[in-house]
Design an enzyme around this catalytic site. Structure first.
Site, PDB file in Angstrom:
ATOM      1  N   HIS A   1      49.657  36.936  38.024  1.00 26.98           N
ATOM      2  CA  HIS A   1      48.742  35.750  37.460  1.00 26.98           C
ATOM      3  C   HIS A   1      47.967  36.301  36.406  1.00 26.98           C
ATOM      4  O   HIS A   1      48.180  37.658  35.881  1.00 26.98           O
ATOM      5  CB  HIS A   1      47.901  35.429  38.585  1.00 26.98           C
TER       6      HIS A   1
ATOM      7  N   HIS B   1      44.459  36.793  35.639  1.00 29.71           N
ATOM      8  CA  HIS B   1      43.277  37.034  35.680  1.00 29.71           C
ATOM      9  C   HIS B   1      43.087  38.331  34.816  1.00 29.71           C
ATOM     10  O   HIS B   1      44.127  39.293  34.754  1.00 29.71           O
ATOM     11  CB  HIS B   1      42.932  37.751  37.184  1.00 29.71           C
TER      12      HIS B   1
ATOM     13  N   ASP C   1      41.890  41.470  35.225  1.00 29.76           N
ATOM     14  CA  ASP C   1      42.034  42.842  35.604  1.00 29.76           C
ATOM     15  C   ASP C   1      43.498  43.101  35.801  1.00 29.76           C
ATOM     16  O   ASP C   1      43.825  44.303  35.920  1.00 29.76           O
ATOM     17  CB  ASP C   1      41.350  42.975  36.879  1.00 29.76           C
ATOM     18  N   HIS C   2      44.306  42.112  35.835  1.00 28.99           N
ATOM     19  CA  HIS C   2      45.729  42.201  36.085  1.00 28.99           C
ATOM     20  C   HIS C   2      46.429  42.223  34.868  1.00 28.99           C
ATOM     21  O   HIS C   2      47.650  42.724  34.658  1.00 28.99           O
ATOM     22  CB  HIS C   2      46.371  41.021  37.045  1.00 28.99           C
TER      23      HIS C   2
ATOM     24  N   HIS D   1      45.741  31.177  45.015  1.00 26.50           N
ATOM     25  CA  HIS D   1      44.639  32.208  44.535  1.00 26.50           C
ATOM     26  C   HIS D   1      43.988  31.119  43.859  1.00 26.50           C
ATOM     27  O   HIS D   1      42.909  31.470  42.878  1.00 26.50           O
ATOM     28  CB  HIS D   1      45.223  33.168  43.375  1.00 26.50           C
TER      29      HIS D   1
ATOM     30  N   ASP E   1      47.002  38.464  44.070  1.00 27.44           N
ATOM     31  CA  ASP E   1      45.936  38.024  44.519  1.00 27.44           C
ATOM     32  C   ASP E   1      46.218  36.819  45.356  1.00 27.44           C
ATOM     33  O   ASP E   1      46.835  35.898  44.467  1.00 27.44           O
ATOM     34  CB  ASP E   1      44.682  37.759  43.750  1.00 27.44           C
TER      35      ASP E   1
ATOM     36  N   HIS F   1      44.417  47.330  45.700  1.00 25.66           N
ATOM     37  CA  HIS F   1      43.290  46.382  44.948  1.00 25.66           C
ATOM     38  C   HIS F   1      42.016  46.326  45.854  1.00 25.66           C
ATOM     39  O   HIS F   1      41.766  45.284  46.362  1.00 25.66           O
ATOM     40  CB  HIS F   1      43.898  45.075  44.722  1.00 25.66           C
TER      41      HIS F   1
END
EC number: 3.1.26.11
Length: 286
Positions: free
Chosen positions: A61, A63, A65-66, A153, A176, A240
């Site tokens: 995905h 986001h 942080d990814h 998510h 996530d 994570h």
């Protein structure tokens, strides 16, 4: 055999001991990078993998942080590969991935221009080949196959997980998600499930609502373990960690998972490796 390396086990909150979310999967002579959180290439270098050795980048995905080090992966692969005709990097992710990649390359357009002007053997920008998917088979090369399935998510949507198979061994990378039918189906009978987790009991005790909101769209340790049990997987690999897993807490997290999953549980720091062999899963899903 498939080898899983937890390159980054951290979260959006910077941690001196943990890189951002990222997992390396090696199967059949191919190397797959699943998500690319902060510090991913330094961690990959620690296990002898350079950006120019990545067979494909798989994004669960979008986001931050990814995908924090997406630009670093694209540029470093480009400048560290000296082949005359660098093939495009396959990037497989949910809808929106192509726009993110395009904008990332735009953000580095000055750098790209400087390098093309300076080096005679760099004549074009970093080559990429983006495939946006939500379900189905996305890879089939040299006896390695990859299938995608939807996860949940929300409000982040769509999000996906990946199932990588090679010679009877299989690994599912959930990204996530909260428990959902799509992940149950994707993980059914897999040798291993790599699942991001939170400690709901610790987060709900915090005073900041924005932090407590994390519980809305992540699986707790217990929920991830329940998913693994329903799917009948052989190994549950946790990553994570939110809040961050402190030294000496591993047994506490493992014990929570063990209340819902009675098979092999893996938890550890960055660079933790797990080998997944054919036939490791002996339990049917259900």
């Amino acid at each position: 055999m498939i080898e899983v390396t937890l390159l980054g086990t951290g979260s959006p909150i910077p941690d001196a001991r943990r890189a951002g979310p990222s997992t390396l999967v090696r199967a059949g002579g191919q190397t797959f990078l699943v998500d690319c959180g902060r510090g991913v290439l330094q961690r990959a270098a620690a296990v002898g993998v350079g950006a120019n050795q990545i067979s494909a980048l798989l994004l669960t995905h979008l986001h931050s942080d990814h995908i924090a080090d997406l630009g670093d992966v694209l540029i470093t692969r480009w400048v560290s590969n000296f082949a005359p005709d660098l093939p495009p990097l396959p990037i497989i992710g949910p809808p929106g991935t192509a726009e993110v990649v395009e904008n990332m390359l735009k953000a580095f357009s000055f750098d790209i221009g400087y390098r093309i002007a300076h080096h005679d053997d760099l004549t074009t920008p970093p080559p990429v080949e983006v495939e946006e998917v939500t379900d189905g088979v996305v890879w089939g090369r040299d006896e390695v196959s990859i299938r995608v399935g939807p996860t949940d998510h929300r409000p982040v949507t769509p999000t996906i997980g990946f199932r990588i198979e090679h010679h009877g061994a299989s690994v599912v990378l959930a990204g996530d998600t909260v428990p959902c039918r799509g992940l149950d189906k994707l993980a059914a009978g897999a040798g291993a499930l790599v699942h991001t987790v939170i400690r709901r009991d610790l987060i709900e005790a915090l005073p900041m609502q924005r932090i407590r909101d994390i519980c809305d769209y992540h699986s707790s340790v217990e929920q991830a373990a329940e998913t693994a049990t329903r799917a009948g997987v052989g190994i549950l690999i946790l990553t994570h960690y939110v809040p961050t897993l402190q030294p000496g807490q591993e047994d506490d997290w493992r014990a929570l998972a063990a209340t819902r999953f009675d098979r092999q549980i893996e938890i550890g720091d960055d660079l933790h490796r797990v080998q997944v062999h054919p036939g490791v899963c002996a339990k049917p899903a259900g």
